[in-house]
Each structure stands twice: as C-alpha cells, then as structure tokens.
Motif scaffolding. Sequence first.
Motif: not given
Length: 278
Positions: A109-113, A217-222, A226-230, A257-262
Amino acid sequence: MLGLARLPLSVLYVLGRVVYWLLAYVVRYRQRVVLQNLSNSFPEKSAAEIARLARQFYWHFAQVMMETIKLATMSAPALKERVIFRNPEVLERHFAAGRTVLGLSSHAGNWEWVLTSGAAWLSAHADGVYKPLSNPFFEHLLYQLRTRTGAGLIPMRDTLRDMLQRKGEVRVVSMLSDQAAGPEDRPFWTTFMHQEAGFYTSTERLASRFHCPVVYVSIRRLRRGYYEIILTELYDGDSPLEPNSFPITAAFVQQLERDIQLYPADYLWTHRRWKHKR
C-alpha cells in the motif's frame, strides 16, 4: 520539493504518470528484479500477465512517490480524510490498559502514510522504527516528512535501548518487517509466496521480553489517494511464548501473504527479498 508539495494531489498524479513512464520504460528501474520476484511469487501466471502486473506495480510506485512528496504540506486533518482506520479499537483497548503495542506492517500500500496517519488518528503516541539513510539530505527530508504529524522515529539500532528506557509507556511502536533477514539476524524460515524466505524475529523477542501486544497493520487502497487501515491482533501480550518458536512471525507471514495475493501490484517488488538461503 516544497514547491511540488504545494500542488494539489490531482496535479501530482499527472506528474506521477511521467515518473511511471520513466521508471517502467526508460530507466527500467530494477526491472529484472521486479520481473523475477513476480514470476517466482506467481508461478501460475503467464509471461504476459507478469508483464502487466509489473506495469501496474510501477504505476502504484509512482503514486506512492507523489503521495510521499505531498506529506510535506498535508495537515493531520487532511490525512485523516484520506486514510481511514476501520477498527482503531484493536489498539485503543490496549492503550486504555496502559500498554505499549507493537505494530507490524510491510512495504505494501502506501507504507509512508501508515505512521503519519496513525499519529493523527490514535489517542496514544506513535513511534516508527526505521533504518537511517546514509545520504544526509534524504535522511533529513524523510525524517521531516515522517514526523510532521507528531510521530516519533527510532533508529533500528536503538530499538532495544528505547524499549528499555520507555518501558510501560502507552504508545504504538510501528515496524516494517519484510523478509530478507540474513543468518546473523536469527531468521524464522518459512515458505512465503512459493519461495523459502527468512523473516526477522526481533518483534517476537521484544513482545516476549516486554509483554507487548502485537498488531498486524494492513493498508489497502480504496481508490487513488485514499486508503483504509485494518488492524488484526497477532498476540495479546500475555500468553506464554515457547522459546525458539515464532507464532507471531508465522501469523504475520500469513497475513502479509494474504494481502499480497489480494493486491499484488501494491507490494514493493524492487528489492531482492529472497536473496538469502537457509
């Protein structure tokens, strides 16, 4: 730099298209490493699919570069509008109990944010463990960007000393824990993205020594910008940990690994993260 940061993100993304074109087609930035990493990680994909995924990664990387530049002028309220913490209560209940929490994340994701938005969102202080750069200019620049919303930074070599000196402080200590640990790092070896990989275990040792809960900490682009952190709890800070077993690290690997696959294009593929062998 500051002049660029004053531009709206919409304009920076236009410049990002130019950066993407330079990275992917002119400079071909670490292209061999990117293609090799993707091919090994997704053996089921064809060469054409891998090439398309590489192009998507370079566009993602260019966007992250522009968004990092924007940090120089972005306020904490503006950052909170763009990065949503879906379940901050995972951290807040540990803060209410007076505990230090270790946050485990990766270059996805955006690790800097992640750290900068955490400092804006959370009720407790946020610190990030980082590796100082050898170039004084870029070291000063990134330090200013990462701390402008109130976060602190801890040089990696000082992590244990900092934990000892601030034992019991209510805060989150964020760590980016990608694989590529060498033999001297006492790695946890496992299969990751179809390849044998050694992961750093320092978080596991710190959690055991200081009884700190650990949260993934999972950061995903919406959408663009714009991102969400779960947040996912990996360890409660109280359960006994067996010596020479690494359940926290194993759980982290599974989540990553789950996040990378998604979201395969949103991982940082430019580094040789599988270079060490058992």
